[in-house]
Scaffold this motif. Structure first.
Motif, mmCIF file in Angstrom:
data_model
loop_
_atom_site.group_PDB
_atom_site.id
_atom_site.type_symbol
_atom_site.label_atom_id
_atom_site.label_comp_id
_atom_site.label_asym_id
_atom_site.label_seq_id
_atom_site.Cartn_x
_atom_site.Cartn_y
_atom_site.Cartn_z
ATOM 1 N N ILE A 9 0.843 -1.111 -0.096
ATOM 2 C CA ILE A 9 -0.091 0.077 -0.080
ATOM 3 C C ILE A 9 0.798 1.194 -0.136
ATOM 4 N N PHE A 10 0.808 2.044 -0.977
ATOM 5 C CA PHE A 10 1.585 3.112 -1.021
ATOM 6 C C PHE A 10 1.100 4.562 -1.599
ATOM 7 N N PRO A 54 0.162 19.054 -13.522
ATOM 8 C CA PRO A 54 -0.209 17.754 -13.920
ATOM 9 C C PRO A 54 1.388 16.920 -13.429
ATOM 10 N N TYR A 55 0.872 15.413 -13.390
ATOM 11 C CA TYR A 55 2.010 14.656 -12.841
ATOM 12 C C TYR A 55 3.125 14.557 -14.023
ATOM 13 N N THR A 56 2.686 14.712 -15.227
ATOM 14 C CA THR A 56 4.003 14.455 -16.363
ATOM 15 C C THR A 56 5.193 15.619 -16.274
ATOM 16 N N TYR A 57 4.819 16.648 -15.264
ATOM 17 C CA TYR A 57 5.895 17.734 -15.088
ATOM 18 C C TYR A 57 6.416 17.481 -13.914
ATOM 19 N N GLN A 58 6.141 16.205 -13.111
ATOM 20 C CA GLN A 58 6.732 15.958 -11.717
ATOM 21 C C GLN A 58 7.664 14.960 -11.652
ATOM 22 N N ARG A 112 -4.317 4.814 -10.069
ATOM 23 C CA ARG A 112 -4.266 4.546 -11.527
ATOM 24 C C ARG A 112 -3.934 5.622 -12.187
ATOM 25 N N SER A 113 -4.439 6.885 -11.613
ATOM 26 C CA SER A 113 -4.226 8.120 -12.711
ATOM 27 C C SER A 113 -3.230 9.141 -12.155
ATOM 28 N N PHE A 114 -2.545 8.432 -11.087
ATOM 29 C CA PHE A 114 -1.333 9.621 -10.706
ATOM 30 C C PHE A 114 -0.264 8.815 -9.967
ATOM 31 N N ASP A 115 -0.427 8.175 -9.046
ATOM 32 C CA ASP A 115 0.789 7.467 -8.315
ATOM 33 C C ASP A 115 1.675 6.325 -9.138
ATOM 34 N N LEU A 116 0.996 5.619 -9.936
ATOM 35 C CA LEU A 116 1.752 4.518 -10.489
ATOM 36 C C LEU A 116 1.941 5.350 -11.890
ATOM 37 N N PRO A 117 1.346 6.180 -12.419
ATOM 38 C CA PRO A 117 1.842 6.728 -13.671
ATOM 39 C C PRO A 117 3.252 7.570 -13.366
ATOM 40 N N GLU A 120 6.130 5.146 -12.953
ATOM 41 C CA GLU A 120 6.515 4.510 -14.620
ATOM 42 C C GLU A 120 6.984 5.713 -15.148
ATOM 43 N N LEU A 121 6.649 6.979 -15.134
ATOM 44 C CA LEU A 121 7.548 7.911 -15.782
ATOM 45 C C LEU A 121 8.714 8.329 -15.370
ATOM 46 N N ALA A 122 8.947 7.973 -14.023
ATOM 47 C CA ALA A 122 10.299 8.262 -13.416
ATOM 48 C C ALA A 122 11.300 7.206 -13.862
#
Length: 320
Positions: A9-10, A54-58, A112-117, A120-122
């Motif tokens: 759980i993360f 947005p997460y893509t910039y983080q 599904r829409s933030f933490d794992l993406p 993955e992008l990192a």
């Protein structure tokens, strides 16, 4: 120890990559990373009423994982790469740890829409392999949108994959089971905390979110028929004791315990009310019986006085 862990759980806390924002959104304008972030946040406030980028910039700056056993008991909670909080090291530990523990089920709230993406992008950004996560196994592929074997997103569970909206989010759902929810910090304040060098405070905030998610997970297991409400209450009590034993090692645990509330079964509340009503009824009855007894005694004394008076008047003597 690794074979005992069935669930990870993360939660992820992240910060904006100012250089990336400057290059992608404001290329050629010569904006500093700090100015690029501030400019983008101003735009977001005007457009969406939020400063959340947005997460893509983080990039991840804090990842906390609760290790949970197959019987849903809490084993441990760890903050990756604490106290250094290096994004590339956090990402490496995240994916290698998942493999080392036998690929436990990821459990998140809105993951599904933030933490794992973002993780993955990192991995993409830092050149880290996550081959087992990206394997193609048809419907059973770990990244399949509608399978929960590899990843259970509790928000998706409660909203039927977005068919409904979870207004209130993690904060609301946590408080439904009487857990603290959001306390002093909010997700959109993490950037400011990071700029002020408050990395431990960010990690503490992340720990509290993981605890909330764990308790939501337990209730979700009751909802899905994987455990009983009585067993859940026992697991919650054990987890509380686990937190208490470690309260002196983390301000997050102390703060969480200070805001703790115990959830009670609805029927227990009814029973308490019934017992209270019975006590009140019993006290009323006892008081009524006492009142009747006193009235009877008073009436008897009055009758005795009258009889004595009548007798005295008849004999011609003074009753006094």
């Amino acid at each position: 120890m690794t074979e005992k862990v069935a669930h990870f759980i993360f939660d992820v806390e992240s910060i904006a990559d100012g250089e990336l924002i400057a290059d992608v959104r404001y290329g050629g304008q010569g904006l500093s990373p700090e100015k690029a972030i501030a400019t983008y946040q101003d735009e977001l406030v005007e457009q969406n009423g939020t400063t959340f980028i947005p997460y893509t910039y983080q990039i991840p700056i804090s990842v906390v994982i609760a290790k949970v056993a197959r019987d849903f008991s809490l084993i441990d909670i760890v903050s990756l790469d604490e106290p250094h909080f290096r994004p590339h090291v956090i990402t490496e530990h995240f994916w290698r740890g998942w493999e080392m523990y036998g690929q436990p089920q990821w459990v998140t709230f809105n993951g599904r829409s933030f933490d794992l993406p973002i993780m993955e992008l990192a991995a993409f950004r830092y050149g880290i392999s996550a081959a087992k996560w990206f394997k193609n196994d048809g419907y059973r592929s770990p990244r399949n949108r509608f399978t929960t074997e590899a990843h259970l997103d509790l928000q998706e569970l409660l909203t039927n994959y977005g068919a409904a909206r979870c207004n209130g989010g993690l904060n609301l759902v946590a408080q439904l089971v009487k857990k603290p929810g959001k306390m002093d910090l909010r997700g959109d304040q993490v950037q400011q905390q990071y700029d002020e060098g408050k990395l431990t405070e960010i990690s503490d905030y992340c720990r509290c979110d993981v605890l909330d998610t764990y308790f939501i997970f337990l209730r979700s297991m009751v909802l899905m028929g994987k455990t009983t409400i009585d067993n859940e209450m026992q697991l919650v009590q054990k987890a509380k004791e686990w937190i208490q034993q470690r309260a002196d090692t983390s301000e997050a645990y102390t703060a969480y315990l200070n805001a703790w509330r115990d959830w009670e079964k609805p029927q227990d509340k009814k029973e308490e009310k019934a017992e209270a009503a019975e006590v009140t009824s019993s006290e009323t009855s006892t008081a009524s019986e006492g009142s009747d007894t006193n009235e009877a005694a008073a009436a008897s004394e009055t009758n005795d006085t009258r009889e004595t008076t009548n007798s005295s008047e008849t004999s011609g003597t003074n009753p006094s």
